[in-house]
Scaffold this motif. Structure first.
Motif, mmCIF file in Angstrom:
data_model
loop_
_atom_site.group_PDB
_atom_site.id
_atom_site.type_symbol
_atom_site.label_atom_id
_atom_site.label_comp_id
_atom_site.label_asym_id
_atom_site.label_seq_id
_atom_site.Cartn_x
_atom_site.Cartn_y
_atom_site.Cartn_z
ATOM 1 N N VAL A 1 2.527 6.419 -3.621
ATOM 2 C CA VAL A 1 3.000 7.232 -2.503
ATOM 3 C C VAL A 1 2.166 8.520 -2.410
ATOM 4 O O VAL A 1 1.832 9.126 -3.427
ATOM 5 N N ASP A 2 1.838 8.907 -1.187
ATOM 6 C CA ASP A 2 1.072 10.123 -0.942
ATOM 7 C C ASP A 2 1.812 11.340 -1.496
ATOM 8 O O ASP A 2 2.969 11.562 -1.163
ATOM 9 N N ASN B 1 -4.218 8.617 -4.212
ATOM 10 C CA ASN B 1 -3.052 8.597 -5.102
ATOM 11 C C ASN B 1 -3.029 7.305 -5.899
ATOM 12 O O ASN B 1 -2.199 6.429 -5.653
ATOM 13 N N ASP C 1 -2.326 1.518 -4.824
ATOM 14 C CA ASP C 1 -2.146 2.969 -4.917
ATOM 15 C C ASP C 1 -0.670 3.313 -4.817
ATOM 16 O O ASP C 1 0.186 2.438 -4.725
ATOM 17 N N ARG D 1 0.866 -1.196 0.000
ATOM 18 C CA ARG D 1 0.000 0.000 0.000
ATOM 19 C C ARG D 1 0.895 1.236 0.000
ATOM 20 O O ARG D 1 1.970 1.212 0.601
ATOM 21 N N HIS D 2 0.459 2.311 -0.653
ATOM 22 C CA HIS D 2 1.159 3.612 -0.605
ATOM 23 C C HIS D 2 2.637 3.509 -0.968
ATOM 24 O O HIS D 2 3.470 4.228 -0.394
#
Ligand code: ZN
Length: 210
Positions: A82-83, A90, A80, A49-50
């Motif tokens: 990276v923020d 994202n 998704d 995640r991320h």
């Protein structure tokens, strides 16, 4: 603890939480508290995640921990990126070869560990980068994205997963913003056939704000 008679309680464990477990004995004492109140039948153990992927050694420890307690384990992936610090979601860019390679790698890794994998409800795209604009051509964004996500589902998700583990059952989880599905590439018509199962409906989160 015995399970419920008419339903199963499942917990989705995000990758950052799994990575943060440094002492499984101590974690076991904390999990005892949960099990005093909820009969947990199943956990979804997230591998990505991320932009963060779990190490093989750590996910194997987590799998062992839950199996020893008689709890069924499945994999989870949040598709998704990276923020970017701008707020909002994202999603991945599904016309970017590097992102497709990254996702293939995550899918293969997860399929090597589990016989069932759920995609958390981030499997959409609102990317409008130059590459996506070029590939969109004269189609609407909705048309472009539902066709793109059909192809990604077959070539980047299901194909690689089943090559690594022919037994793996792939589940797509849909969010609750039904009227916007097509605009963001959620393709119910094709994905319901491409995936082995659909998850929708019941989910509880933090009771104070969701
Ligand atoms: Zn893009």
């Amino acid at each position: 603890m015995k399970n419920y008679k008419n339903f199963k309680a499942a917990i989705y464990c995000p990758v950052s939480n799994l990575i943060s477990i440094t002492d499984f004995e101590e974690f076991g004492r904390r999990f005892d508290e949960i099990e005093k109140h909820i009969k947990v039948s199943k956990v979804y153990l997230e591998t990505y995640r991320h932009g963060t992927k779990i190490e093989k050694d750590q996910i194997e420890k987590a799998i062992r921990f839950f199996k020893q307690r008689g709890i069924e384990t499945s994999g989870g992936i949040t598709t998704d990126w990276v923020d970017d610090g701008e707020g909002g979601f994202n999603p991945l860019c599904y016309t970017d070869p590097a992102m497709k390679d990254m996702l293939t790698d995550v899918v293969e890794f997860t399929a090597s560990l589990f016989d069932e994998i759920i995609l958390d409800d981030f499997y959409f795209t609102n990317c409008r980068c130059e590459s996506c604009i070029n590939e969109k051509k004269d189609r609407t964004w909705a048309q472009f994205r539902i066709e793109l996500m059909k192809e990604i589902s077959e070539k980047v998700i299901i194909g690689p997963a089943k090559r690594v583990n022919p037994k793996v059952k792939m589940i797509i989880k849909y969010p609750n913003w039904y009227e916007h599905f097509q605009d963001a590439g959620y393709n119910l018509e094709d994905e319901s056939k491409i995936f082995d199962a659909i998850y929708t409906g019941t989910e509880t989160r933090n009771p104070t704000y969701t």
